[in-house]
Design an enzyme around this catalytic site. Structure first.
Site, PDB file in Angstrom:
ATOM      1  N   ASP A 151     -16.711  13.272 -22.471  1.00 45.32           N
ATOM      2  CA  ASP A 151     -16.263  14.617 -22.831  1.00 45.32           C
ATOM      3  C   ASP A 151     -17.448  15.581 -22.891  1.00 45.32           C
ATOM      4  O   ASP A 151     -18.221  15.656 -21.929  1.00 45.32           O
ATOM      5  CB  ASP A 151     -15.477  14.539 -24.149  1.00 45.32           C
ATOM      6  CG  ASP A 151     -14.885  15.880 -24.509  1.00 45.32           C
ATOM      7  OD1 ASP A 151     -14.037  16.361 -23.769  1.00 45.32           O
ATOM      8  OD2 ASP A 151     -15.326  16.460 -25.521  1.00 45.32           O
ATOM      9  N   HIS A 209      -7.144  11.452 -22.365  1.00 46.63           N
ATOM     10  CA  HIS A 209      -8.525  11.874 -22.599  1.00 46.63           C
ATOM     11  C   HIS A 209      -9.373  10.797 -23.266  1.00 46.63           C
ATOM     12  O   HIS A 209     -10.573  10.705 -23.026  1.00 46.63           O
ATOM     13  CB  HIS A 209      -8.490  13.142 -23.468  1.00 46.63           C
ATOM     14  CG  HIS A 209      -9.815  13.704 -23.784  1.00 46.63           C
ATOM     15  ND1 HIS A 209     -10.612  14.325 -22.840  1.00 46.63           N
ATOM     16  CD2 HIS A 209     -10.526  13.725 -24.938  1.00 46.63           C
ATOM     17  CE1 HIS A 209     -11.739  14.725 -23.420  1.00 46.63           C
ATOM     18  NE2 HIS A 209     -11.709  14.371 -24.681  1.00 46.63           N
TER      19      HIS A 209
HETATM   20  O1  LIG Z   1     -13.205  20.658 -24.543  1.00 47.00           O
HETATM   21  C1  LIG Z   1     -13.497  19.506 -24.311  1.00 47.00           C
HETATM   22  N1  LIG Z   1     -12.887  18.458 -24.918  1.00 47.00           N
HETATM   23  C2  LIG Z   1     -11.826  18.623 -25.841  1.00 47.00           C
HETATM   24  C3  LIG Z   1     -10.630  17.880 -25.305  1.00 47.00           C
HETATM   25  C4  LIG Z   1      -9.493  18.040 -26.281  1.00 47.00           C
HETATM   26  C5  LIG Z   1      -8.337  17.265 -25.799  1.00 47.00           C
HETATM   27  C6  LIG Z   1      -8.002  16.068 -26.423  1.00 47.00           C
HETATM   28  C7  LIG Z   1      -6.914  15.342 -25.979  1.00 47.00           C
HETATM   29  C8  LIG Z   1      -6.133  15.810 -24.920  1.00 47.00           C
HETATM   30  C9  LIG Z   1      -6.456  16.995 -24.290  1.00 47.00           C
HETATM   31  C10 LIG Z   1      -7.544  17.741 -24.741  1.00 47.00           C
HETATM   32  N2  LIG Z   1     -14.428  19.145 -23.418  1.00 47.00           N
HETATM   33  C11 LIG Z   1     -15.232  20.091 -22.715  1.00 47.00           C
HETATM   34  C12 LIG Z   1     -16.422  19.324 -22.152  1.00 47.00           C
HETATM   35  C13 LIG Z   1     -17.327  20.291 -21.422  1.00 47.00           C
HETATM   36  C14 LIG Z   1     -16.542  21.016 -20.346  1.00 47.00           C
HETATM   37  O2  LIG Z   1     -17.342  22.058 -19.837  1.00 47.00           O
HETATM   38  C15 LIG Z   1     -18.171  21.645 -18.791  1.00 47.00           C
HETATM   39  C16 LIG Z   1     -17.550  22.075 -17.488  1.00 47.00           C
HETATM   40  C17 LIG Z   1     -17.589  23.407 -17.103  1.00 47.00           C
HETATM   41  F1  LIG Z   1     -18.065  24.279 -17.984  1.00 47.00           F
HETATM   42  C18 LIG Z   1     -17.129  23.797 -15.856  1.00 47.00           C
HETATM   43  C19 LIG Z   1     -16.598  22.842 -14.990  1.00 47.00           C
HETATM   44  C20 LIG Z   1     -16.521  21.497 -15.380  1.00 47.00           C
HETATM   45  C21 LIG Z   1     -16.993  21.137 -16.648  1.00 47.00           C
HETATM   46  F2  LIG Z   1     -16.891  19.882 -17.063  1.00 47.00           F
HETATM   47  C22 LIG Z   1     -15.323  21.698 -20.902  1.00 47.00           C
HETATM   48  C23 LIG Z   1     -14.433  20.702 -21.599  1.00 47.00           C
END
Ligand SMILES: O=C(NCCCc1ccccc1)N[C@H]1CC[C@H](OCc2c(F)cccc2F)CC1
Length: 330
Positions: free
Chosen positions: A115, A307
């Site tokens: 993540d 996730h």
């Molecule tokens: O928000 C995050 N995780 C929370 C998940 C919550 C969830 C739990 C269970 C079910 C669904 C959702 N992770 C972030 C990790 C960094 C990411 O940014 C990096 C990035 C960019 F900026 C542009 C392009 C690709 C890329 F990876 C943006 C998501």
């Protein structure tokens, strides 16, 4: 510490660039030797070092030394109020100090992330290639440093609607509303797949936290009651300001990465592994299309999970990591 498995005395703290980091240190089965490889595991949001519980014993059995920090803002690591300490570049420097403390100065280490931790380990490989032995990411694809600023709301409207929840998380509402152990328990259960009596969600990537549903959300099937109690206790220490600061650095990260853009540093030369999760709504496998062009050596694998792949399919995830590291370390 007993070689080969974590014990309670494997919990340590270290002052790192002005912040106290808490980390778990797992020694390899068979003990440490001069050729022991160190793996640094980086968790995401909303998680803890404990999120790697299914991977640490496996890696120790492979003969690796495993370092697993509570990341900045989480658990028994400090949670500074300002946003800048949570930028990719700053967190990478923190990890470099932690790695040197455990593995010795200038010793390359293996980086593993899930993540946000996946985003961090790709950045570690960009900023500190000389310290990067190999890198793996679970769920999070690589994207190159950009020379044009795209506000997050524009990115959401034009390219990544699955990131819409991040607009809410960057704002004041979640940390203002989710206060106290019981609200934190409902919040964490929502993120970890808990549902209401009529299958209601407490969180969605389209909205973020669905406050009106929180009180209906039951326990997640992915954690035991004792494991969930641990998460609630650990999050009750600082609340959500620190964890949410990770979502407030889009502009800081963009500005800090102009140095990489100017030096044309967007390629990763270290052997790399990406494990995508088929049903991850925040980070769908399609986001990884096209990233190969930035790598000298990239292996891509997929697991059929949501996730929380580390917990939903630990055997498969560990199998992919084990095969990758066997090739890298042979
Ligand atoms: O928000 C995050 N995780 C929370 C998940 C919550 C969830 C739990 C269970 C079910 C669904 C959702 N992770 C972030 C990790 C960094 C990411 O940014 C990096 C990035 C960019 F900026 C542009 C392009 C690709 C890329 F990876 C943006 C998501």
């Amino acid at each position: 510490a007993a070689p080969g498995k974590l014990t309670p005395d494997d919990s340590h703290t270290l002052l790192v660039r002005g912040k106290t980091y808490h980390y778990l240190l797992g020694n390899p089965a068979g003990g440490v030797s001069s050729t022991t490889t160190t793996v640094v595991l980086v968790h995401g949001w909303p998680d803890l070092a404990f999120g790697w519980r299914y991977q640490v014993p496996f890696l120790q059995a492979l003969g690796l030394r495993v370092v697993v920090p509570d990341m900045l803002g989480y658990g028994r690591t400090d949670a500074p109020e300002p946003i800048e300490p949570y930028s990719y570049k700053s967190v990478v420097e923190d990890l470099a100090v932690l790695a040197a403390h455990v593995a010795g100065p200038r010793q390359p280490v293996v980086l593993g992330g899930h993540d946000w931790g996946g985003a961090v380990v790709w950045r570690f490989a960009l900023w500190r290639p000389e310290l990067t032995c190999a890198v793996f990411s679970v769920c999070t694809p690589y994207w190159q440093p950009l020379k044009t600023w795209v506000p997050r709301e524009v990115l959401v409207e034009t390219l990544l609607p699955n990131f819409r929840y991040q607009l809410q998380l960057a704002g004041p509402d979640v940390e203002a509303d989710v206060v106290g152990p019981e609200k934190l328990r409902r919040f964490l259960s929502s993120l970890f797949g808990g549902r209401g009596p009529n299958d209601e969600f407490g969180f969605s990537t389209e909205v973020g936290v669905m406050f009106e549903n929180l009180d209906k959300i039951g326990p997640s099937p992915l954690l035991s009651a004792a494991e969930m109690d641990f998460y609630v206790d650990e999050y009750s220490r600082h609340g959500l300001h620190g964890p949410l600061n990770w979502y407030r650095n889009s502009r800081v990260n963009f500005e800090e990465e102009q140095e990489l853009v100017e030096q044309n540093r967007s390629r990763i030369s270290a052997p790399s592994l990406l494990i995508v999760a088929s049903k991850d709504k925040a980070l769908p496998p399609a986001m990884a299309a096209g990233m190969d062009r930035f790598f000298d050596s990239l292996v891509k694998e997929e697991v059929n999970t949501n996730h929380w792949a580390l917990w939903e399919a630990p055997q498969e995830v560990n199998g992919h990591i084990g095969k990758f590291l066997a090739d890298v370390l042979k």
